[in-house]
Structures are given as structure tokens and as C-alpha cells.
Design a protein around this motif. Structure first.
Motif, mmCIF file in Angstrom:
data_model
loop_
_atom_site.group_PDB
_atom_site.id
_atom_site.type_symbol
_atom_site.label_atom_id
_atom_site.label_comp_id
_atom_site.label_asym_id
_atom_site.label_seq_id
_atom_site.Cartn_x
_atom_site.Cartn_y
_atom_site.Cartn_z
ATOM 1 N N LYS A 102 0.832 -1.217 0.000
ATOM 2 C CA LYS A 102 0.000 0.000 0.000
ATOM 3 C C LYS A 102 0.860 1.257 0.000
ATOM 4 O O LYS A 102 0.614 2.188 -0.771
ATOM 5 N N SER A 103 1.876 1.286 0.876
ATOM 6 C CA SER A 103 2.727 2.478 0.951
ATOM 7 C C SER A 103 3.509 2.676 -0.336
ATOM 8 O O SER A 103 3.704 3.810 -0.791
ATOM 9 N N THR A 104 3.949 1.587 -0.936
ATOM 10 C CA THR A 104 4.673 1.686 -2.206
ATOM 11 C C THR A 104 3.769 2.241 -3.297
ATOM 12 O O THR A 104 4.161 3.135 -4.059
ATOM 13 N N LEU A 105 2.550 1.741 -3.369
ATOM 14 C CA LEU A 105 1.607 2.218 -4.385
ATOM 15 C C LEU A 105 1.321 3.703 -4.213
ATOM 16 O O LEU A 105 1.352 4.472 -5.189
ATOM 17 N N LEU A 106 1.053 4.138 -2.977
ATOM 18 C CA LEU A 106 0.665 5.532 -2.770
ATOM 19 C C LEU A 106 1.846 6.483 -2.900
ATOM 20 O O LEU A 106 1.671 7.631 -3.296
ATOM 21 N N LEU A 107 3.050 6.014 -2.579
ATOM 22 C CA LEU A 107 4.226 6.861 -2.805
ATOM 23 C C LEU A 107 4.457 7.050 -4.297
ATOM 24 O O LEU A 107 4.776 8.161 -4.750
ATOM 25 N N GLN A 108 4.283 5.985 -5.073
ATOM 26 C CA GLN A 108 4.389 6.125 -6.524
ATOM 27 C C GLN A 108 3.273 7.019 -7.073
ATOM 28 O O GLN A 108 3.504 7.827 -7.986
ATOM 29 N N PHE A 113 1.358 12.150 -9.423
ATOM 30 C CA PHE A 113 0.511 13.338 -9.385
ATOM 31 C C PHE A 113 1.350 14.615 -9.256
ATOM 32 O O PHE A 113 1.031 15.646 -9.856
ATOM 33 N N ALA A 114 2.413 14.558 -8.453
ATOM 34 C CA ALA A 114 3.256 15.744 -8.273
ATOM 35 C C ALA A 114 3.946 16.140 -9.564
ATOM 36 O O ALA A 114 4.134 17.336 -9.841
ATOM 37 N N ARG A 115 4.316 15.161 -10.363
ATOM 38 C CA ARG A 115 4.992 15.463 -11.629
ATOM 39 C C ARG A 115 4.057 16.079 -12.647
ATOM 40 O O ARG A 115 4.511 16.677 -13.622
ATOM 41 N N THR A 116 2.746 15.919 -12.432
ATOM 42 C CA THR A 116 1.784 16.564 -13.325
ATOM 43 C C THR A 116 1.455 17.989 -12.895
ATOM 44 O O THR A 116 0.668 18.670 -13.565
ATOM 45 N N GLY A 117 2.022 18.435 -11.779
ATOM 46 C CA GLY A 117 1.810 19.801 -11.323
ATOM 47 C C GLY A 117 0.961 19.935 -10.087
ATOM 48 O O GLY A 117 0.754 21.063 -9.611
ATOM 49 N N LEU A 118 0.458 18.854 -9.520
ATOM 50 C CA LEU A 118 -0.328 18.935 -8.301
ATOM 51 C C LEU A 118 0.585 19.064 -7.087
ATOM 52 O O LEU A 118 1.650 18.452 -7.029
ATOM 53 N N GLY A 119 0.145 19.849 -6.107
ATOM 54 C CA GLY A 119 0.866 19.925 -4.845
ATOM 55 C C GLY A 119 0.519 18.735 -3.971
ATOM 56 O O GLY A 119 -0.647 18.530 -3.641
ATOM 57 N N CYS A 120 1.503 17.923 -3.575
ATOM 58 C CA CYS A 120 1.267 16.675 -2.856
ATOM 59 C C CYS A 120 2.049 16.652 -1.549
ATOM 60 O O CYS A 120 3.229 17.033 -1.505
ATOM 61 N N ILE A 121 1.387 16.224 -0.498
ATOM 62 C CA ILE A 121 2.014 16.034 0.817
ATOM 63 C C ILE A 121 1.775 14.599 1.251
ATOM 64 O O ILE A 121 0.635 14.112 1.218
ATOM 65 N N TYR A 122 2.837 13.930 1.655
ATOM 66 C CA TYR A 122 2.761 12.546 2.140
ATOM 67 C C TYR A 122 3.074 12.571 3.631
ATOM 68 O O TYR A 122 4.188 12.916 4.033
ATOM 69 N N VAL A 123 2.077 12.207 4.450
ATOM 70 C CA VAL A 123 2.222 12.204 5.902
ATOM 71 C C VAL A 123 2.281 10.755 6.370
ATOM 72 O O VAL A 123 1.325 9.995 6.178
ATOM 73 N N SER A 124 3.391 10.373 6.981
ATOM 74 C CA SER A 124 3.572 9.005 7.460
ATOM 75 C C SER A 124 3.488 8.980 8.979
ATOM 76 O O SER A 124 4.208 9.718 9.658
ATOM 77 N N GLY A 125 2.602 8.153 9.487
ATOM 78 C CA GLY A 125 2.503 7.971 10.926
ATOM 79 C C GLY A 125 3.124 6.673 11.393
ATOM 80 O O GLY A 125 3.143 6.393 12.595
ATOM 81 N N GLU A 126 3.621 5.867 10.470
ATOM 82 C CA GLU A 126 4.195 4.569 10.804
ATOM 83 C C GLU A 126 5.697 4.510 10.611
ATOM 84 O O GLU A 126 6.364 3.681 11.210
ATOM 85 N N MET A 134 14.253 6.463 1.895
ATOM 86 C CA MET A 134 14.948 5.276 1.396
ATOM 87 C C MET A 134 14.072 4.516 0.394
ATOM 88 O O MET A 134 14.579 4.042 -0.632
ATOM 89 N N ARG A 135 12.785 4.405 0.680
ATOM 90 C CA ARG A 135 11.901 3.740 -0.270
ATOM 91 C C ARG A 135 11.815 4.542 -1.562
ATOM 92 O O ARG A 135 11.822 3.972 -2.661
ATOM 93 N N ALA A 136 11.703 5.865 -1.456
ATOM 94 C CA ALA A 136 11.649 6.701 -2.657
ATOM 95 C C ALA A 136 12.919 6.564 -3.489
ATOM 96 O O ALA A 136 12.870 6.547 -4.723
ATOM 97 N N ASP A 143 13.341 12.621 -7.374
ATOM 98 C CA ASP A 143 13.227 13.895 -8.091
ATOM 99 C C ASP A 143 11.802 14.426 -8.111
ATOM 100 O O ASP A 143 11.561 15.543 -8.580
ATOM 101 N N ALA A 144 10.836 13.659 -7.591
ATOM 102 C CA ALA A 144 9.438 14.107 -7.597
ATOM 103 C C ALA A 144 9.235 15.167 -6.520
ATOM 104 O O ALA A 144 9.705 15.015 -5.386
#
Length: 455
Positions: A102-108, A113-126, A134-136, A143-144
Motif C-alpha cells: 500500500k505504501s509503495t503504491l501511494l508513494l508512486q 501526481f506531483a509530476r503533473t503539477g499537483l501539490g502533494c504532501i505525504y504524511v507518514s505515521g508509521e 529510502m523507499r523513494a 526527483d518528484a
């Protein structure tokens, strides 16, 4: 104590009329707490001059509105499941087994989405921020332009999102969020419900799309109160078997697109790769025809998918033979075995029966009944069906075969993959696949006699 006070269990969410030391529903101790009412205002007066509130504007069903704008990620399988892209101010819940990706899918997805111009924030609680980086790096996403945070305090997260105003925020996961105004531990029913409500309300008020990651129970359901699935606009399940590299992203609820749509991914060393033609992938390891192997032409959402059903029938040394099913409904298997015995005189007593859907795929539609019956008979009689044959049809308790929907799409997909013969129920709408020879069967007895020479 106020008369309108209510009590609920923080472990299971069960409602109680009064406080008790032990919850009758789940058996937990000291988990029942008082819930404050949402409003202290009394009921609206029903007199003509005392009606409260403001009149709500009403429209009719002929009112035309523009469809919601969508932002595509470039991941065609993800966009397909979302109904064509990401809708602004939408709330999406993604569930799946631990370690399924799940985390891999949503990070990708965030990077796309960020590369298309959307502002994206990824908040990890785990995970810590370093772990996400490291996963990125392993996925080649450094570079995203994705902003990253590691936080569990819901108040701080909402303050940050209100200041940044991103187009998309991913919360991983909702079970780790902690609201300081709720007196219970993170992950409890009250905390999960409160966090989901606050984040969903923020999405609607600020126009930010929110994706929530949810843990699942051992039964495969998203942990926490089921009211969360009613709050959000879209519920997605990320499925797959650990022994297979295939992953299925399935929409079970979608207010902006078709439900039961699927996206197919393959887990690789560089992350999740999209599978444009799932049928070819699920049948890629199918060798020469073997007894018990049947190809089923199914429909997942709007997409036709061909999968292989495998059956094995062996003598049993047990007083109660085994009935083992992977990827299908065990109750429906018992029904088909009963129909075979009652209508065709073919008994599976004293025989162990194993049924498997190849590739880790899960099939739920009743159109697979005839293919399952064919696989069982093929394994029992040790007769292999031709390799160029696909089978589909719903089986009734009387032994009759019922036609299924989207027959044309099933046949077109089979013809595209090189199949030349199909077995379908009588009265099926045949058309659009001129290169296929379709054998139409009225009932199970005719099918058994024509295909296997028995019955």
C-alpha cells in the motif's frame, strides 16, 4: 448526568445506554466512555412561527451540472480504478493486508501526481521520514516534488495542511492518527472515527483530496468502525497473494465512477509496474492443456479478464473429505457439487476437492459456475478440455444454465487472445466475435453429455 448522554466502547464501538465496567459486545474491560452529544440545542419547534434554520434551495432531476474535473496521474491502472482520475475535494480510503504494497503504491501515486503539477504532501505515521526517503530512492522517485512529513498528531497535521493547501494529501495510516480531544489510545474506534471525520471534513471545506490508508482485520475488512467507509467517497482494496507478484487494486465503492473496477499491478524490484493486459499475464504460464484446467472469461468492473481455474480431485482417507478453495467462494463450490450429484448423478463423496484461481486472482461473479463445474469434471474424469476453449455461465439449482451479462465483451477478449472455441449458456447474446465457435448449452446435463460423454 444529562438524560441525552450516550456511552460507547472504545474497542469495538458498541453503543450502551449506561456505563458498565465490561462491554457486553467484545468483552473488554474499562473501555466504555461517555460521548458528549453533538449539539446541546433542543429540538426544533413545530409551530408555524417558530421554525428554525434557513430554507434549503431545491432543484429537480433535470438540472444539468458539469462533471467534476479530474486530474490524471499517468498511471493508467490507478486512474481507471478512480473512475478516470482524481476528483478535487474527494476522500479516498485504501485498505490492504500488511506488507502487500500500500505504501509503495501511494508513494508512486504521489510522485506521479506531483509530476503533473499537483501539490502533494505525504504524511507518514508509521515510518520515519528517513525510511520513506529510502523507499523513494529505491523506487527512483527522489526527483518528484513531494513534500514529506512524519507526524501522528491530528491537530498539527490539519494545521499544516491548512497552511500549505496542497491538492493531494496522503495519510499513512488512519489508525496511527491521534486526536488530542478524544480520550482513548490511537487506533481505537473513537480515535479512528474522529480522525476520519476531521480529515474528510477538511477535504470538503478546503478542496484538498485526501487519501487515507487503512489497516485490515484478519477477515479482510478495514479495521475500525464501518462508518468510515460511509464517510469517504471511494473505498479501494489492494489485494494479492504473497506467493504471487500480481497485485489487484479493486474499487468496492466509488461515488465518481464504477464500482468493482480493478487495476492490475506487478510487484518488481523497482516497485509496482502496471499491467495493461491482465488476461495475457494471468494466462502466460499456462502450458499444454491438463485435466482440471479451464479458462474462464470474466468481467471485473468494465474490463473483461481471462483467468485459469484449476481443480484437483483425489481419493480421501478422511471421514469428511476436504473442500479447499483459493480465490473463490467455498459456499458456491458446495452448491455446484450438490447440483452435479442431484441433477447429473455425479458424486464427489469420498473425494477431496481442491479449487484454485491461478495468479492470485479473486473471482466473485456467478458467471464462473460453469467453468468451475467443467474444471471439477475434467479433474474427476481425467479429461482435459481443448486449450483454445473458454467457458462461462451461471448455474441454477435446477441444473439449468443462465445467460450472463456482457457476453460480447467476454467473447471479444477471448478472441483477442487467440481462443477459437467458447462454451456459453443458451440464449446468450452472441455477437462481435466472428472468429469464435460458440457452443450453447441449455443445462448442465447437456454440458456433461456433450463435453465429457457422461450424464
Amino acid at each position: 448526568m444529562a438524560k441525552n448522554a450516550s456511552f460507547s466502547c472504545t474497542a469495538c464501538g458498541a453503543a450502551h445506554k449506561k456505563w458498565a465496567g465490561r462491554c457486553d459486545a467484545c468483552g473488554a474491560w474499562n473501555t466504555i466512555v461517555e460521548e458528549a452529544p453533538l449539539s446541546t440545542a433542543g429540538p426544533a419547534r413545530r409551530t408555524l412561527g417558530g421554525t428554525r434554520g434557513t430554507a434549503v434551495p431545491l432543484t429537480d432531476l433535470r438540472t444539468e451540472e458539469a462533471p467534476p474535473p479530474r486530474s490524471t496521474s499517468g498511471m493508467s491502472e490507478l486512474d481507471r480504478v478512480l473512475g478516470g482520475g482524481l476528483v478535487p475535494a474527494s476522500a479516498i480510503l485504501v485498505g490492504g493486508d500488511p506488507g502487500i504494497g500500500k505504501s509503495t503504491l501511494l508513494l508512486q501515486a504521489a510522485a506521479s501526481f506531483a509530476r503533473t503539477g499537483l501539490g502533494c504532501i505525504y504524511v507518514s505515521g508509521e515510518e520515519a521520514s528517513a525510511q520513506v526517503r529510502m523507499r523513494a530512492q529505491r523506487l527512483g522517485l527522489t526527483d518528484a516534488p513531494v513534500k514529506l512529513a512524519a507526524e501522528t498528531n491530528l491537530r498539527d497535521i490539519l494545521t499544516t495542511l491548512d497552511a500549505e493547501r496542497p491538492d493531494l494529501a496522503i495519510i499513512d495510516s488512519i489508525q496511527t492518527m491521534w486526536a488530542d480531544n478524544v480520550e482513548s489510545a490511537p487506533g481505537s474506534v473513537a480515535q479512528v472515527r474522529s480522525a476520519a471525520h476531521e480529515l474528510t471534513s477538511f477535504a470538503k471545506k478546503r478542496g484538498t483530496s485526501i487519501i487515507l490508508v487503512g489497516h485490515v482485520t484478519k477477515d479482510g475488512q478495514i479495521a475500525g468502525p464501518r462508518v468510515i467507509e460511509h464517510m469517504v467517497d471511494t473505498v479501494l482494496y489492494f489485494e494479492g497473494e504473497r506467493g504471487h507478484q500480481f497485485r489487484i487494486l479493486r474499487a468496492v465503492k466509488n461515488r465518481f465512477g464504477p464500482a468493482d473496477e480493478i487495476g492490475v499491478f506487478e510487484m518488481t524490484g523497482a516497485g509496482l509496474a502496471e499491467v495493461v493486459n491482465p488476461s495475457a499475464l494471468f494466462l502466460s504460464e499456462r502450458d499444454t492443456p491438463a485435466p482440471g484446467s479451464v479458462v474462464f472469461s470474466g468481467i471485473e468492473g468494465t474490463r473483461p479478464v481471462l483467468v485459469e481455474l484449476q481443480a484437483l480431485v483425489a481419493p480421501s482417507s478422511l471421514s469428511q473429505p476436504r473442500r479447499t478453495v483459493v480465490g473463490w467462494d467455498s459456499g458456491r463450490l458446495s452448491m455446484i457439487l450438490a447440483v452435479l450429484e442431484a441433477r447429473c448423478g455425479i458424486s464427489f463423496g469420498g473425494l477431496d476437492v481442491y479449487l484454485n484461481v491461478a495468479g492470485g486472482m479473486r473471482v466473485s461473479e456467478p458467471a464462473a459456475d460453469l467453468a468451475v463445474a467443467a474444471a471439477l469434471l475434467s479433474a474427476r474424469e481425467d479429461i482435459a478440455l481443448p486449450a483454445d476453449t473458454v467457458v462461462f455461465g451461471e448455474l441454477s439449482l435446477s441444473g439449468a444454465l443462465r445467460p450472463v451479462g456482457q457476453t460480447e465483451n467476454r467473447l471479444k477478449e477471448a478472441e483477442k487472445l487467440g481462443f477459437t472455441n467458447a462454451i456459453a449458456p443458451t440464449r446468450s447474446k452472441i455477437g462481435g466475435a466472428d472468429g469464435l465457435r460458440v457452443q450453447q448449452m441449455p443445462d448442465l446435463t447437456s454440458f456433461v453429455g456433450d463435453i465429457f460423454g457422461a450424464g
